[in-house]
Write a protein that holds these residues in place. Structure first.
Motif, short mmCIF file in Angstrom:
data_model
loop_
_atom_site.label_atom_id
_atom_site.label_comp_id
_atom_site.label_asym_id
_atom_site.label_seq_id
_atom_site.Cartn_x
_atom_site.Cartn_y
_atom_site.Cartn_z
N LEU A 241 0.71 -1.12 0.74
CA LEU A 241 -0.64 -0.14 -0.10
C LEU A 241 0.88 1.53 -0.49
CD1 LEU A 241 -3.08 -0.89 2.37
CD2 LEU A 241 -3.16 -0.94 -0.17
N THR A 242 2.17 1.43 0.77
CA THR A 242 2.43 2.71 0.70
C THR A 242 3.68 2.85 -0.69
OG1 THR A 242 3.54 1.84 2.91
CG2 THR A 242 4.77 3.34 1.90
N ASP A 243 3.82 1.53 -1.54
CA ASP A 243 4.29 1.88 -2.97
C ASP A 243 3.55 2.74 -3.25
OD1 ASP A 243 6.69 0.55 -2.04
OD2 ASP A 243 6.79 -1.07 -2.74
N MET A 244 2.52 1.99 -3.32
CA MET A 244 1.50 2.61 -4.44
C MET A 244 0.28 3.78 -4.16
SD MET A 244 -1.72 -0.20 -3.71
CE MET A 244 -3.84 0.28 -4.41
N ILE A 245 1.23 4.54 -3.19
CA ILE A 245 0.87 5.93 -3.05
C ILE A 245 2.14 6.66 -3.05
CG2 ILE A 245 -0.87 5.89 -1.87
CD1 ILE A 245 0.49 6.79 0.90
N SER B 46 3.69 6.88 -9.10
CA SER B 46 3.10 5.18 -9.09
C SER B 46 2.54 5.02 -10.02
CB SER B 46 2.85 4.89 -7.27
OG SER B 46 1.44 5.48 -7.16
N GLU B 47 2.14 3.95 -10.52
CA GLU B 47 1.75 3.78 -11.38
C GLU B 47 0.35 3.52 -10.80
OE1 GLU B 47 0.02 -0.08 -13.62
OE2 GLU B 47 2.06 0.41 -14.08
N PHE B 48 -0.19 3.26 -10.11
CA PHE B 48 -1.34 3.45 -9.10
C PHE B 48 -1.91 5.15 -8.92
CE2 PHE B 48 -3.85 4.47 -5.39
CZ PHE B 48 -4.22 3.04 -4.95
N LEU B 49 -0.83 5.76 -8.56
CA LEU B 49 -1.78 6.99 -8.35
C LEU B 49 -1.73 7.68 -10.21
CD1 LEU B 49 0.75 8.71 -6.01
CD2 LEU B 49 -1.74 8.08 -5.56
N ASP C 247 -3.34 10.86 -9.16
CA ASP C 247 -3.26 11.84 -8.56
C ASP C 247 -4.49 11.80 -7.19
OD1 ASP C 247 -0.97 11.20 -8.84
OD2 ASP C 247 -0.99 12.40 -10.02
N GLU C 248 -5.79 11.82 -7.52
CA GLU C 248 -7.26 12.00 -6.38
C GLU C 248 -7.00 11.63 -5.24
OE1 GLU C 248 -10.01 13.01 -5.59
OE2 GLU C 248 -9.69 12.47 -7.44
N PRO C 249 -6.89 12.68 -4.50
CA PRO C 249 -6.01 13.28 -3.26
C PRO C 249 -6.55 12.44 -1.82
CG PRO C 249 -7.20 15.45 -4.13
CD PRO C 249 -7.07 14.19 -5.55
N GLU C 250 -8.34 11.94 -2.71
CA GLU C 250 -9.36 11.41 -1.19
C GLU C 250 -8.54 9.63 -1.65
OE1 GLU C 250 -14.18 10.10 -1.33
OE2 GLU C 250 -13.76 12.00 -3.23
N VAL C 251 -8.04 9.07 -3.01
CA VAL C 251 -7.78 8.08 -2.74
C VAL C 251 -6.75 7.66 -1.59
CG1 VAL C 251 -6.29 7.66 -5.31
CG2 VAL C 251 -7.97 5.93 -4.42
N VAL C 252 -5.25 8.44 -2.41
CA VAL C 252 -4.36 8.64 -1.32
C VAL C 252 -4.80 8.97 0.31
CG1 VAL C 252 -2.63 9.54 -0.98
CG2 VAL C 252 -3.29 9.41 -3.00
N GLU C 253 -5.79 9.83 0.16
CA GLU C 253 -5.90 9.54 1.79
C GLU C 253 -6.73 8.35 2.24
OE1 GLU C 253 -5.78 11.79 4.43
OE2 GLU C 253 -3.95 12.34 2.39
N ALA C 254 -7.64 7.56 0.92
CA ALA C 254 -8.38 6.06 2.09
C ALA C 254 -6.52 5.27 2.00
CB ALA C 254 -9.32 5.60 0.53
N VAL C 255 -6.27 4.72 1.12
CA VAL C 255 -5.07 4.07 1.17
C VAL C 255 -3.86 4.16 2.78
CG1 VAL C 255 -2.94 3.41 0.00
CG2 VAL C 255 -5.02 4.08 -1.15
N ARG C 256 -3.87 5.91 2.95
CA ARG C 256 -3.03 5.68 3.69
C ARG C 256 -3.34 5.42 5.36
NH1 ARG C 256 -1.46 11.74 2.62
NH2 ARG C 256 0.36 11.63 1.50
#
Length: 126
Positions: free
Chosen positions: A78-82, A86-89, A94-103
């Motif tokens: 999960l850390t690598d994803m954000i 990253s390809e995930f982002l 780079d949607e901030p909401e998904v970054v916060e969800a993963v955090r």
């Protein structure tokens, strides 16, 4: 009834019930499969959700000796994803909401790894 807390999983009866419900399920194999490819983001996040929700010693349907390794690997993935670029982002633009969800998911896994069974939020909110 042996009880050691007020949560639904904090009794002998609940622990026995969870064991019955998950009897025959090889959760460790399913988690390992989901973590096999670090770019299978949907499976990684789904597996991490199960670790966050079920990753308690009285609930975990797998080998307790493997639980910490699963939690550590989930945190790593999960850390690598954000990480920036990253390809995930990129997929999420780079949607901030998904970054916060993963955090939040990472924080849940870290709490499980630290043995903290007190959720800062309901697992359903992940």
């Amino acid at each position: 009834m042996g009880a050691w807390g007020v949560s639904p999983w904090d009794t002998d009866g609940a622990a026995d019930w969870f064991a019955e419900v998950f009897a025959g399920l090889d959760i460790d194999a399913h988690i390992a499969e989901a973590f096999q490819y670090d770019d299978d983001y949907d499976r990684v996040r789904a597996a991490c959700y199960l670790l966050a929700v079920l990753g308690r010693s009285t609930v975990w349907p797998g080998d307790l000796e493997r639980l910490d390794a699963h939690l550590e690997r989930g945190i790593e993935l999960l850390t690598d994803m954000i990480e920036p670029d990253s390809e995930f982002l990129e997929l999420w633009e780079d949607e901030p909401e998904v970054v916060e969800a993963v955090r939040a998911e990472i924080a849940q896994l870290e709490a499980r790894l630290d043995g903290d069974d007190e959720d800062g939020e309901d697992a359903d909110e992940l």
